[in-house]
Design an enzyme around this catalytic site. Structure first.
Site, short mmCIF file in Angstrom:
data_model
loop_
_atom_site.label_atom_id
_atom_site.label_comp_id
_atom_site.label_asym_id
_atom_site.label_seq_id
_atom_site.Cartn_x
_atom_site.Cartn_y
_atom_site.Cartn_z
N GLY A 35 -22.44 39.61 47.18
CA GLY A 35 -21.55 40.73 47.45
C GLY A 35 -20.98 40.59 48.85
N ASP B 281 -17.92 41.20 35.86
CA ASP B 281 -18.43 42.19 34.92
C ASP B 281 -18.99 43.35 35.75
OD1 ASP B 281 -19.40 43.62 32.79
OD2 ASP B 281 -21.10 42.29 32.39
N ARG B 282 -18.08 44.18 36.26
CA ARG B 282 -18.45 45.21 37.23
C ARG B 282 -18.05 46.62 36.80
NH1 ARG B 282 -16.90 42.45 43.03
NH2 ARG B 282 -17.92 44.36 43.78
N THR C 150 -8.94 32.89 58.78
CA THR C 150 -9.12 31.45 58.72
C THR C 150 -7.83 30.81 58.20
OG1 THR C 150 -10.10 31.65 56.51
CG2 THR C 150 -11.61 31.53 58.39
N ARG D 292 -7.02 27.60 55.93
CA ARG D 292 -7.71 26.63 55.08
C ARG D 292 -6.72 25.67 54.43
NH1 ARG D 292 -12.73 26.51 52.58
NH2 ARG D 292 -13.19 28.65 53.27
N GLY E 164 -15.67 33.29 53.92
CA GLY E 164 -14.88 34.30 54.63
C GLY E 164 -15.74 35.40 55.21
N ASP E 165 -16.79 35.77 54.49
CA ASP E 165 -17.72 36.78 55.00
C ASP E 165 -18.49 36.24 56.21
OD1 ASP E 165 -16.96 38.38 52.78
OD2 ASP E 165 -18.41 37.32 51.54
N ASP F 209 -24.48 33.07 48.06
CA ASP F 209 -23.52 33.91 48.79
C ASP F 209 -23.85 34.03 50.27
OD1 ASP F 209 -22.44 34.52 46.22
OD2 ASP F 209 -21.86 36.51 46.94
#
Length: 342
Positions: free
Chosen positions: A35, A107-108, A242, A244, A283-284, A320
């Site tokens: 997440g 699937d959220r 960033t 990339r 990115g996080d 993650d």
């Protein structure tokens, strides 16, 4: 210098095809916790800050496992609600190879987090204990309840004098699921941010295409978009992103750019990132690294370099979460040798 950072978002189960297989090519899935906002919380905790999550998880063994994973990395999960009658959000990942890109299936819908509205959280009390609030564009993409909760959280944080961090993280698949108008929702979100992790595409989602733009390079497009964002959102002080480039799924280049309201521009030259293990969460990792630098008083350029190095290292870590600490980031910044450490 330790700061207190609150991250608001959904804890997810990541179900990945083993190795470089397609989804269900063999009847196996590898389970990890992830997440976007949780990724930032884990990084900040490993950098020595008091990082806390707020959100809602399923009140069952799956939710317990997600909380245990964050707790194991030093994240405070005491403010995360548990909903016994709800489900965990999921995402499925098939990692790409060579010229085949990775693919995510969400699937959220109707998850414990998506069902919880603004009234599920006492935002003035929650933000009062912290120095910074971090959210991302993924949360408002989950539905009107989540969009309202995001704006309420950010308004409460800014009213309390916190640094308010927003990572664009535009996810078209999630927005399309409820036929929302991202521009309207995200305009209200960006109106509360003091730092945004966004490039020209994120800003164009909110402000529309720049009809007067004549930029012919990636950096020039970002600088032009940043000028528009600073004009539209008076409280916004910094925009970082960033840069990339991709030769294949396994060989990228990564640079970085930070622009201030006062017109200062800081750059990190592109660096080769090869033999990529897992780019999810990079990115996080960048956002967490820049925030760490700013929170401990680094100059803007040094904070950008720290975030860039953290993002580069994330490509070497499966899952993650970016599990490196500040010492590892510092070693990369100092160009230390890559000998086996023993």
């Amino acid at each position: 210098m330790t700061r207190r950072v609150l991250c608001f978002g959904e804890l997810l189960l990541r179900l990945g095809a083993p190795g470089r297989e397609l989804l269900l090519q063999s009847p196996l899935l590898q389970v990890q916790i992830g997440g976007a906002e949780a990724n930032v919380a884990v990084s900040l905790a490993r950098f020595g800050h008091h990082a806390a999550m707020v959100g809602t998880v399923a009140g069952n063994a799956l939710g317990d496992a997600a909380l245990a994973a964050l707790r194991g990395h030093g994240v405070d999960v005491g403010r995360v609600r548990r909903d016994p009658g709800a489900r965990m959000g999921l995402y499925f990942l098939a990692t790409g190879a060579g010229l085949r890109p990775s693919e995510v299936v969400y699937d959220r819908a109707d998850s414990a987090f998506a069902r919880a509205g603004s009234d599920a959280y006492d935002w003035p009390a929650l933000v009062a204990e912290f120095d910074c609030l971090h959210v991302s564009g993924i949360t408002p993409a989950l539905g009107q309840r989540c969009a309202d909760a995001t704006v309420t959280a950010m308004r409460s944080a800014r009213a309390a004098g916190l640094e308010v961090s927003f990572d664009g993280n535009f996810r078209p698949k999630l927005w399309a699921a409820w036929q929302a108008d991202p521009a309207t929702v995200l305009r209200a979100v960006l109106a509360e941010a003091t730092i945004a992790f966004a490039d020209h595409r994120d800003i164009e989602v909110v402000l529309g295409p720049d009809a007067d733009a004549h930029a012919d390079t990636h950096e020039a497009r970002i600088l032009a978009a940043a000028a528009r964002a600073f004009a539209a959102f008076p409280q916004l002080r910094r925009i970082a992103t960033t840069l990339r480039g991709q030769n294949s799924v396994d060989a990228h280049s990564l640079g970085a750019l930070l622009v201030t309201r006062g017109g200062d521009v800081h750059r990190v030259a592109p660096q080769a990132v090869e033999g990529i293990v897992d780019r999810i969460g990079a990115g996080d990792a960048f956002a967490a690294g820049v925030l760490h630098g700013l929170l401990v008083g680094m100059a803007d350029g040094d904070a950008l370099a720290f975030g860039h190095a953290a993002a580069c290292l994330k490509h070497t870590v499966p899952g993650d979460f970016n599990l490196v600490d500040a010492a590892a980031v510092g070693a990369l910044l100092r160009h230390e040798r890559l000998d086996v450490r023993r």
